[in-house]
Design a protein around this motif. Structure first.
Motif: not given
Length: 123
Positions: A21, A24-25, A28, A35-40
Motif C-alpha cells: 500500500q 503503491a501510494t 501514484n 495507476n498503481c494498486k497495491p496488488e500490482d
C-alpha cells in the motif's frame, strides 16, 4: 533410471500488505504514468548506486534512496493518521447529535448512520 522431482519450496513474500500500500501510494504520487494498486507491486530492491527500484506488473519505477525513504515516512504517517481522526469524528458527531436532541445508531461495520427525530428516520 527414474528421477524424482521435488516440488519447489514455497518462499515467504517479504512485502506485507501495508508495504505494498505504501509503495503503491508513492508510485501514484510520482510522475509514473500508470495507476498503481497495491496488488500490482511485485518486488522492490536497492542497487549499488542507491537507486530504489520498484517492479510492478506493468513496469518499473525508480527513486533515489533518500527521497524514497522520506516518502515512506510521510505515507506511513498519513495512513495511520485517518484512523485517529475517524474515531474523533465519531465522538464529535455523537456529542453534536446529543446536543440537538438526535437519537442515533451508528453501524461502524458498514459506516452507515441513521438518526431518528420523533419517529422519522434520516439517512
Amino acid at each position: 533410471m527414474m528421477t524424482q522431482l521435488s516440488a519447489p519450496t514455497p518462499t515467504k513474500d517479504p512485502l506485507t500488505t501495508q508495504d505494498r500500500q505504501i509503495i503503491a501510494t508513492i508510485v501514484n504520487q510520482s510522475d509514473y504514468s500508470k495507476n498503481c494498486k497495491p496488488e500490482d507491486v511485485v518486488t522492490i530492491w536497492i542497487n549499488s548506486d542507491d537507486i530504489v527500484w520498484v517492479k510492478m506488473i506493468h513496469g518499473y519505477a525508480r527513486y533515489h534512496k533518500q527521497s524514497f525513504k522520506r516518502a515512506v515516512a510521510e505515507v506511513k504517517a498519513s495512513l495511520s493518521a485517518p484512523v485517529k481522526c475517524n474515531h474523533k469524528s465519531d465522538e464529535e458527531l455523537k456529542q453534536a447529535a446529543e446536543k440537538i436532541g438526535l437519537l442515533g445508531d451508528c453501524d461502524r461495520t458498514i459506516r452507515n448512520s441513521q438518526f431518528a427525530i420523533t419517529n422519522k428516520i434520516i439517512n
